[in-house]
Write a protein that holds these residues in place. Structure first.
Motif, short mmCIF file in Angstrom:
data_model
loop_
_atom_site.label_atom_id
_atom_site.label_comp_id
_atom_site.label_asym_id
_atom_site.label_seq_id
_atom_site.Cartn_x
_atom_site.Cartn_y
_atom_site.Cartn_z
N SER B 73 0.79 -1.22 0.00
CA SER B 73 0.00 0.00 0.00
C SER B 73 0.83 1.28 0.00
O SER B 73 0.38 2.29 -0.51
CB SER B 73 -0.95 0.01 1.20
N ASN B 74 2.02 1.25 0.56
CA ASN B 74 2.80 2.48 0.69
C ASN B 74 3.77 2.67 -0.47
O ASN B 74 4.24 1.72 -1.09
CB ASN B 74 3.58 2.47 2.00
N PHE B 75 4.05 3.94 -0.73
CA PHE B 75 5.02 4.32 -1.75
C PHE B 75 5.83 5.46 -1.15
O PHE B 75 5.26 6.45 -0.70
CB PHE B 75 4.28 4.76 -3.02
N THR B 76 7.14 5.31 -1.08
CA THR B 76 7.94 6.29 -0.35
C THR B 76 8.97 6.97 -1.24
O THR B 76 9.46 6.37 -2.22
CB THR B 76 8.67 5.65 0.84
N LEU B 77 9.29 8.20 -0.87
CA LEU B 77 10.37 8.95 -1.48
C LEU B 77 11.39 9.24 -0.38
O LEU B 77 11.04 9.82 0.64
CB LEU B 77 9.87 10.26 -2.09
N LYS B 78 12.63 8.82 -0.61
CA LYS B 78 13.69 9.08 0.36
C LYS B 78 14.67 10.07 -0.24
O LYS B 78 15.10 9.92 -1.39
CB LYS B 78 14.42 7.78 0.72
#
Lengths: 114, 115
Positions: B73-78
């Motif tokens: 479900s999650n989508f991350t930007l680091k």
């Protein structure tokens, strides 16, 4: 060549008037031209979009006019209302794997006075 | 109406620190994107992501940036080592498919301030 140029930067219209925002592009590979509306503190929301095989698309009070030969397109808001006051962005993208790579114009801040 | 949700809404970080911005795309969407908007400037594309890999990235998306879909479900930007010029509103977006005509839905954004 990837730019989309938008004008005017800001626009003030009286309630009931017509708001017109113009955009021009250079990349002939673009084949999808959406307009987004953004209220303060919110993300851009799709308003209306057009493909270059038609010259005009109308949805309610919002109309896109498209001139493929001139590489220009415009948004017309008829009977402008105070609730239309927002920032409007034109955008363009091509198909294929680059579809999600929207190129945005600089934005137009529209103010509709009651 | 389904929506893209982003957290945090605002984050202040020290220069050089790592930041992770999180997004929950719309549940049945397959394509995910990050955009940014520096104050007073236009919205700019950073990266697109499909099938657990980057589809396309812009010149802005250099080695200090990375994206991940750590679960379903999650989508991350680091951002590994933040710079002052990374201060911007970061928008996550998603679309059902990656083809013309599929609406790209944007979240409300995460405002990042680097001090």
């Amino acid at each position: 060549q990837q730019q989309v140029k938008q004008s005017p930067q800001s626009l003030i219209v009286q309630k009931g008037g017509i708001s017109i925002i113009n955009c021009a592009y250079e990349n002939t590979a673009f084949d999808y031209f959406p307009w987004y509306q953004q209220f303060p503190g919110k993300g851009p929301a799709l308003l209306i979009a057009i493909r270059p095989d038609v010259s005009e698309k109308k949805e309610g009070r919002f109309t896109i006019s498209f001139n493929k030969s001139a590489k220009q397109f415009s948004l017309h808001i008829m009977d402008s209302q105070p609730g239309d006051s927002a920032t409007y962005f034109c955008a363009a993208t091509s198909g294929g794997t680059s579809y999600g790579k929207l190129t945005f114009g600089q934005g137009t801040i529209l103010t509709v006075h009651p | 109406e389904p929506e893209v949700t982003q957290t945090p809404s605002h984050q202040v970080t020290q220069m050089g620190q790592e930041v992770i911005l999180r997004c929950v795309p719309i549940s049945n969407h397959l394509y995910f994107y990050w955009y940014r908007q520096i104050l007073g400037q236009k919205v700019e594309f950073l990266v697109s992501f499909y099938n657990n890999e980057i589809s396309e990235k812009s010149e802005i998306f250099d080695d200090q940036f990375s994206v991940e879909r750590p679960d379903g479900s999650n989508f991350t930007l680091k951002i590994r080592s933040t710079k002052l010029e990374d201060s911007a509103m970061y928008f996550c977006a998603s679309s059902p498919q990656g083809s013309v005509g599929n609406t790209i839905y944007f979240g409300e954004g995460s405002w990042l301030t680097v001090v």
